[in-house]
Scaffold this active site. Sequence first.
Site, short mmCIF file in Angstrom:
data_model
loop_
_atom_site.label_atom_id
_atom_site.label_comp_id
_atom_site.label_asym_id
_atom_site.label_seq_id
_atom_site.Cartn_x
_atom_site.Cartn_y
_atom_site.Cartn_z
N HIS A 31 -35.13 -53.99 14.36
CA HIS A 31 -33.77 -54.52 14.11
C HIS A 31 -32.99 -53.52 14.51
O HIS A 31 -31.78 -53.12 14.13
CB HIS A 31 -33.88 -54.56 12.61
CG HIS A 31 -34.58 -55.78 11.92
ND1 HIS A 31 -34.21 -57.02 11.90
CD2 HIS A 31 -36.01 -55.93 11.71
CE1 HIS A 31 -34.96 -57.80 11.61
NE2 HIS A 31 -36.11 -57.22 11.44
N GLU B 202 -43.77 -32.18 26.87
CA GLU B 202 -44.01 -30.74 27.45
C GLU B 202 -44.90 -30.80 28.57
O GLU B 202 -45.09 -29.88 29.11
CB GLU B 202 -44.42 -30.09 26.24
CG GLU B 202 -43.46 -28.86 25.80
CD GLU B 202 -43.74 -28.10 24.70
OE1 GLU B 202 -42.83 -27.88 23.96
OE2 GLU B 202 -44.76 -27.91 24.41
N LYS C 209 -36.47 -20.16 24.92
CA LYS C 209 -36.85 -19.18 23.97
C LYS C 209 -36.20 -17.63 24.35
O LYS C 209 -35.69 -17.01 23.53
CB LYS C 209 -38.41 -18.60 24.04
CG LYS C 209 -39.10 -19.79 23.21
CD LYS C 209 -40.74 -19.50 23.12
CE LYS C 209 -41.40 -20.52 22.44
NZ LYS C 209 -42.75 -20.27 22.34
O1 PA5 Z 1 -47.28 -26.71 22.70
C1 PA5 Z 1 -46.78 -25.65 22.85
O2 PA5 Z 1 -47.34 -24.80 23.43
C2 PA5 Z 1 -45.52 -25.34 22.15
O3 PA5 Z 1 -44.78 -26.38 21.54
C3 PA5 Z 1 -45.79 -24.05 21.10
O4 PA5 Z 1 -46.72 -24.70 20.13
C4 PA5 Z 1 -44.79 -23.72 20.48
O5 PA5 Z 1 -43.64 -23.36 21.27
C5 PA5 Z 1 -44.99 -22.44 19.38
O6 PA5 Z 1 -45.41 -21.44 19.88
P1 PA5 Z 1 -46.15 -20.53 19.10
O7 PA5 Z 1 -47.79 -20.95 18.62
O8 PA5 Z 1 -46.41 -19.19 20.16
O9 PA5 Z 1 -45.51 -20.07 17.85
#
Ligand code: PA5
Length: 471
Positions: A326, A297, A440
Amino acid sequence: MKDNARVTVDFNYMMEKSLGSKGIKDCELNALAPKAAEAFEYVKKNRGRDDLFMGWTELPYNQNEIISDILETAEKIRKKFKYFVVLGIGGSALGPIMVFNALKHLHYNELPEEKRGGPKFYVEDNVDPVRMQALLDVIEPEKTCFNVISKSGATSETMAQYLIIADVLKKKGVFLPDNVIFTTDASRGNLIKIDQSFGGKIKKYVLPDGVGGRFSEMCPVGLLPAAVLGIDVKEMLAGAAYMDKLCSGKSIENNPALACAVLQYITMKQGKNINVLMPYSDNLKLMADWYCQLWAESLGKAVDYDGNTVNAGTTPVKSLGVTDQHSQVQLYIEGPYDKIITFISVEKYACEMPIAHGCEDIPDVGFLGGHTMQELIQAENKATAYALMRAGRMNYTIKMPEVTAHTLGQLMYMLELQTAYAGALLNIDTYNQPGVENGKKATFALLGKKGYEEQKKEMDSAPALDNRYIV
Ligand code: PA5
């Protein structure tokens, strides 16, 4: 801090000396030194900046005040509740489950209560109805503390889980604030509004402003669940601070996180676009999941800071030693030269398991007797790294003296810093996630959320599916 409790990195098997023409030359490392120093300076200069989402760098130092509150609350939860359930996804779930897996008994929930010493622990990070039902089948909601973790309070998965749980509690006659804790933004977001509808009675922890989900394990997101499990959260933060000091140099010789970032960067530039993390420890199995999110990410970005289309990033792959020897290692040794493998080795496992003597008349089996499982797993770890090196495959090893709260804090902070340096080397925004946000929004549109009508129309008018391609 004793040096023997320090996490180190051994990258001999990345270099020309081991790999010949397939390895990195010293002169290549030297040529990158100024760029590495620039990346180091960028991260250093912007430490703690909320506007850049770099607040995570200071978490090892600024959580002290909240920790007293967390420890007190955790103690109450341990006494009052039989189950502790985290509702969250992405950064809000992967850290808590990874730390649980790393530092608690591998069959924790199955242990008898007196051996567990705390509530059964679950992290629900999906909206698979079968899984939600499975959770409801094994917990007693009125005896469960639910920690809803969401910075935005607008993540469909977490909020769907919340709505289901809120309804279950209501039907059981439970006053929601008695069984629910929110970890969320200080003042914005829907969880704040929900709390207001309960007269501000829900216990809340703050996910600090300048800290993104995937960098949030060392704030209440991770600290509360860990404290409920009886994990020494102060030691975890001390480990992170210790690693921060170990990474205070601007050259790769005196900064392990920078060294790893540079190695990853060099291999990226060579077109190796797969980055495998392979811990040799079941306790660290989920470290690979946590790392995959952190890396993917943060670095998977379309454009750089200058507006150039770069489509940056390498694909992180989770692997487990020895299990995946394996399964995947054949490909790593003989498949395309498109990977870099990072091992995590453990010098001292939490317990020892002697292998009994037996089958002496069957040499294939008998030779194992008298050794220990620790010897076996370590030998297989070394042998795999060696075999890869002999096949000209780049690999390096992060060495953990043992898996403790302190070394885990070191490892997490090192991987976070490595990611930050890699982002700086790539000149990209490490801390946004526009791709995730788009997904989203498309979900909102499909489920008819107000304000997403245009997107729904656009999705409906997308080229019609051609039945020829459905078999
Ligand atoms: O790393 C990130 O920012 C994302 O993975 C968020 O943690 C995830 O989308 C969840 O978002 P939120 O904390 O707003 O529910």
